[in-house]
Design an enzyme around this catalytic site. Structure first.
Site: not given
Length: 533
Positions: A120, A239, A285, A344, A379
């Site tokens: 990811e 997100h 992100r 998110h 994160r």
């Protein structure tokens, strides 16, 4: 097992608030010690974990290491990650994955029977364990819920909301609860010798979110109102790829889709992220979210295109996303999916140490409601579930090894003014202001307006649930106002660069947030007076 609150009035065991991954895992790790688990929703139905599609990050491959995983975590955190915490987290990952396997979580495996590992965004290696591609959250919660219900030492109380944390001399004494959905019900007070808050995040304070309704900042609010130190509340991760199909919460198009090669395009079919970052769609992100925000603001829209990368394999690889798309009349094998950034994950929360202890004696916090220092300002994908289980296990060990459950003064009944009905309009307005004023891109004027509005609501509302929502909203907005730079998920267009002088974590309290609001009120009044003269 018990759903009755009456026989818990003088609970002599550990009390855990929250039925998500952190709460369930902590309760299981504490067995056979008696534990009372309080969940507002039926177990398994109100936790953000159940919505998680990505998986859990763990350096399990031969060519990977805990040190490399920690390095990726530190890089994503934009200078604010506690490196000691990050390395401890990644080194414990393998053991916690083994725990989940023992509890019955059916992680995907390859043809040779080894755990299948995906990649990811911002990870340097394939290290994400999944369940059927995008069903990890559901599978983990289902397995742990079954384990909890079959553990005699865990008493489950469902349908009650924790609305206040009771403390004396900076030590926990109890908890005030109210029956969910009944604003006029009399609150119940129970004693607590050791209290673990695991209530999840704050996403539902925003108009567009991937989080369930229960993620409204409750745990942070009750801890802050009891005097707990709150860390990094300004850092909210958006997100990049929530599906814009008219649902609240918005269904999530998992990051793993981009890991498998899906691209982000505008309405002209152009891949706009290639110009924004060398990693394009696999950039951190915050960068992807801002790139999408700019594209949407320019009127070109944003779409996730998996036609070439997955095509007809979409339904088998990502059944949850596929079902959501088809329900909205979109065939993702043949059509791009309309997407937008959505609230998110909250990197901030109740400040805790390496054992999960807060600044209030007898109070621990785990999962998204806590702030451990592992995430910094942004994160890394799939680290949240890992953090939840690592710290839940540490908290269980800490409680077992100390005298935190020694007898305390019995909790005294608190005076409770009548609770007013919850105004749906007030909730709507709060969520809209969080999205417009404390969202992906922020500035002084809008943040100041939000701080003043939330402080007034927190002070004046007669509804406890709304007061708790306003408390958390105030903490986020005030800290965002105070951080005069852009770093990680916190982006201010009036301070677009990071400041070396501000490369430190925020540690704050509700008293400090109220003081910021008071100062803003006074400055606004001073500005009006000359105009009226």
């Amino acid at each position: 097992m018990s759903n009755s609150i009456q026989n818990l009035k003088n609970a002599a065991d550990v009390v855990i608030v929250g039925g998500g991954l952190a709460g369930l895992f902590c309760a299981l790790k504490l067995a056979p010690r008696p534990v009372t688990l309080i969940s507002a929703a039926p177990l398994g139905s109100g936790a953000s974990t159940a919505w998680a599609q990505g998986g859990i990050a763990a350096a399990l491959a031969e060519n990977d290491s805990a040190e490399a995983h920690a390095a990726d975590t530190i890089a994503a955190g934009a200078g604010l990650v506690d490196e000691r915490i990050a390395l401890g987290l990644t080194r414990e990952a393998a053991d916690r994955i083994e725990d989940l396997l023992r509890y019955g979580v059916p992680f995907d495996r390859d043809l040779e029977g080894r755990l299948a590992l995906g990649r990811e965004a911002a990870h340097s290696a394939r290290r994400i364990v999944h369940v059927r591609g995008d069903m990890a959250g559901q599978a983990i919660i289902a397995a742990l819920t079954d384990a909890v219900r079959n553990t005699p030492s865990i008493r489950v109380v469902e349908g009650f909301v924790a609305e206040a944390l009771l403390a004396e001399d900076n030590a926990v004494t109890g908890l005030q609860l109210r029956k969910r959905g009944d604003d006029t019900a009399n609150p119940e007070t129970i004693a607590a010798r050791a209290l673990v808050i695991a209530t999840g995040g704050i996403g539902h304070l925003y108009a567009v979110t991937t989080n369930p309704q229960e993620a409204s900042g409750l745990g942070l609010a009750i801890a802050a109102r009891a005097g707990a130190v709150i860390a990094d509340p300004e850092f909210v991760q958006f997100h990049p790829t929530a599906m814009m199909v008219g649902r609240d919460p918005a269904p999530l198009a998992t990051e793993a889709l981009r890991g498998e090669g899906a691209t982000l395009i505008n309405d002209k079919g152009e891949r706009f992220m290639r110009a924004a970052h060398p990693l394009a769609e696999l950039a951190p992100r915050d960068i992807v979210a801002r790139g999408m925000f700019a594209e949407i603001a320019a009127g070109r829209g944003a779409f996730l295109d998996a036609r070439a990368a997955l095509g007809d394999r979409f339904a088998d690889k990502f059944p949850t996303v596929y079902t959501s798309c088809m329900a909205a009349g979109i065939d993702p094998a043949r059509q791009p999916i309309p997407v937008a950034p959505a609230a998110h994950y909250h990197m901030g929360g109740i400040a805790v140490d390496a054992r999960g202890r807060s600044s209030i004696e007898g109070l621990w916090a785990a999962g998204e409601v806590s702030s451990t220092g592992a995430h910094g300002a942004n994160r890394l994908a799939s680290n949240s579930l890992l953090e939840a289980i690592v710290f839940a296990a540490r908290i269980a060990e800490d409680i077992a090894g100390c005298n935190a459950t020694s007898p305390r003064r019995p909790t005294t009944e608190q005076p409770n003014p009548r609770n007013c009905a919850l105004s749906t309009k007030a909730v709507h307005d709060l969520r809209a202001m969080m999205a417009s004023h404390v969202g992906v891109i922020r500035d002084r004027e809008r943040l100041a307006e939000a701080v003043r509005a939330f402080a007034a609501l927190e002070r004046d509302t007669g509804n406890v649930a709304l007061r708790n929502m306003a408390t958390t909203a105030l903490m986020v907005a005030a800290s965002a106002f105070n951080r005069r730079e852009s770093r990680g998920a916190h982006c201010r267009d009036d301070y677009p660069a990071a400041s070396k002088a501000l490369a430190r974590r925020t540690m704050t309290t509700l008293t400090q947030a109220r003081e910021i609001a008071r100062a803003l009120d006074e400055s606004a009044q001073d500005a009006v007076q000359p105009m009226m003269a």
